[in-house]
Structure formats: structure tokens, C-alpha cells
Scaffold this active site. Sequence first.
Site, short mmCIF file in Angstrom:
data_model
loop_
_atom_site.label_atom_id
_atom_site.label_comp_id
_atom_site.label_asym_id
_atom_site.label_seq_id
_atom_site.Cartn_x
_atom_site.Cartn_y
_atom_site.Cartn_z
CD GLU A 44 -2.84 -0.77 2.59
OE1 GLU A 44 -2.74 0.25 3.28
OE2 GLU A 44 -3.63 -1.70 2.85
CD GLU A 94 -9.64 0.01 -0.05
OE1 GLU A 94 -8.60 -0.67 -0.16
OE2 GLU A 94 -10.44 -0.12 0.90
O1 KIV Z 1 -6.65 -6.28 2.61
C1 KIV Z 1 -7.46 -6.35 1.67
O2 KIV Z 1 -8.36 -7.18 1.67
C2 KIV Z 1 -7.28 -5.41 0.56
C3 KIV Z 1 -8.26 -5.42 -0.56
C4 KIV Z 1 -9.66 -5.42 -0.25
C5 KIV Z 1 -7.89 -4.54 -1.68
O3 KIV Z 1 -6.35 -4.70 0.55
#
Ligand code: KIV
Length: 282
Positions: free
Chosen positions: A118, A185
Amino acid sequence: MDRKRVTVPQLMEWKKSQRKISALTAYDYTFARLLDESGIDVILVGDSAGMVAMGYENTLPVTMDEMMFHTRGVRRGVQSALLVGDMPFMSYHVSEADTIQNAGRFIQEGGAEAVKMEGGSRILDKVHAVVQAGISVMGHVGLTPQSVHQFGGYRVQGKNYLDARQIKKDALDLQKAGIFALVLEGMPMELAAEITDELEIPTIGIGAGSQCDGQILVTQDMLGMNLDFAPKFVKKYSEVGEAIRSAVQNYTDEVRSGAFPDEAHSYHLKKEKLRSIGNNSR
Ligand code: KIV
């Protein structure tokens, strides 16, 4: 059904041919197998495991060891989908060496084919280092849940010009750093559409509208198993939570009333054996 394995280059091909990509999360063998057998393209062992499987308030407490546990289970259930492991908070934030080592654990110990990280400009050097180590990286920008405290909650990102411009720049920089796909997201669909248009790599949206190259949801959310979470972007494809409750209530009622187990669910000894048991006990 026999399917070919989904690969990283395949996702890039699908972007070119405008074949949309379906992705979901999994945290254990049973779900992974069901998703894989149903033809999903990508399975992410998300750090959302922290909330969905472990009941934490957010994803921040999730550790590498916990992610390894979940990834190994999922690996055993996946034959065809591309398996991506989500690097948890603080596993790629300190040194490049630690980042590569942690990414490597997902591949070696977990059996994943790629990792997800991320963030944008702040993690470019780490992303680049992992790609250089030969590990495929999926990026993730916009509402990145590991930054929940900095955002002051789970808020849609990129709603003003400067934020939107930064997210778009992050997306382009991550592509340059070598990622093979990018999760978008929690952002306005117009911004996600613009980013999707400009990138050569596929975008996978969650709360980012219909113009992304693919979509991902948390499996338990789309199955209606998460009874206290109903954000606008989640479409419920089933009411599995209600089905489980009702089945468990039935079971409990039948156990208490003696209706279960009935004849159909019980074993019998053959008559001769019955006699010998009778003899032995005398
Ligand atoms: O941790 C997760 O499930 C995610 C997704 C929903 C993109 O990062």
C-alpha cells in the site's frame, strides 16, 4: 473444470484486450478452493484478515507470521487463480533489506506468486527494490487502510484537485517502479477512470467505479457474512451470514430435541457383532 493458471503477464494481456479481471480475498483453504473452483482470476490474501478472520479493529496489528499462516492455507486451495499476498503494516516500511526479506517470505513460505504493497511516493524505493529482487508487486493507492489514522477514518480519497493529482502521480510513479497491477480503493470513479486510461498496467478497483480493468471485494462482505459492515461500494451477492445463522439454530434445536442424529446419520453394528459385544460384556 480445468483452467490454465492465471499469470502476471496474463493480467497485462487482459488489460490490452479489455477483458475485465475478477478478484476476491481469501484467508483459508476452504474459501480459497471454493473461489478458485468458481473461476476467480486473482485471489488476494488481504491483511483484511486482521478484521475478517481475527476480529481486530483495523489491519494495523497484523503480523508477517499471521499473514504466512493464512497464505499457506490459501495456497493449498488454489490451483488456477493468481495468488497475491498482502504485505502487512511495518513489513515494508523500515529497511530495503527487511522489505525484500518479507516479500520473499510470501513467495517461499506462503507460496504466493506476487505481493501487494500500500502507498505511493513514500514507498517507491521499496517497491523498486522488491521488483528488482524478482518479485512481482501489485500496488494499492487511494483509501489505503493501513493509513487509517492519518486519514482520520475510512474516507474516500482524491475528492479535491490536489489529492487527486497526487494519487494519479503515485499511480504513474508506481508503474515506473515496476508494479504489474494497481488496486484503486475508495476514490471518485472519474479519477479511477482517468488513472485506468493512462496506465499500461491493469487497475483493480474497490469502491472506485466501473471503469477499472478489474474489481476486488472482501469475500465475506460480498457474501453477506459481515453483518455490521455495509458501505455503498459493497454489493451483496448472497446472504450467507443469514444462512449460517439459520442452519446453526436448526442444528442446535435438533441436538437439544434429540432429532439429530437420526437413523440416516448413525452407524449400526452387524447383528453377529452385536451378539459378540453382548457376550464380551457378560
Ligand atoms: O486487505 C485487503 O483485503 C485489501 C483489498 C480489499 C484490496 O487490501
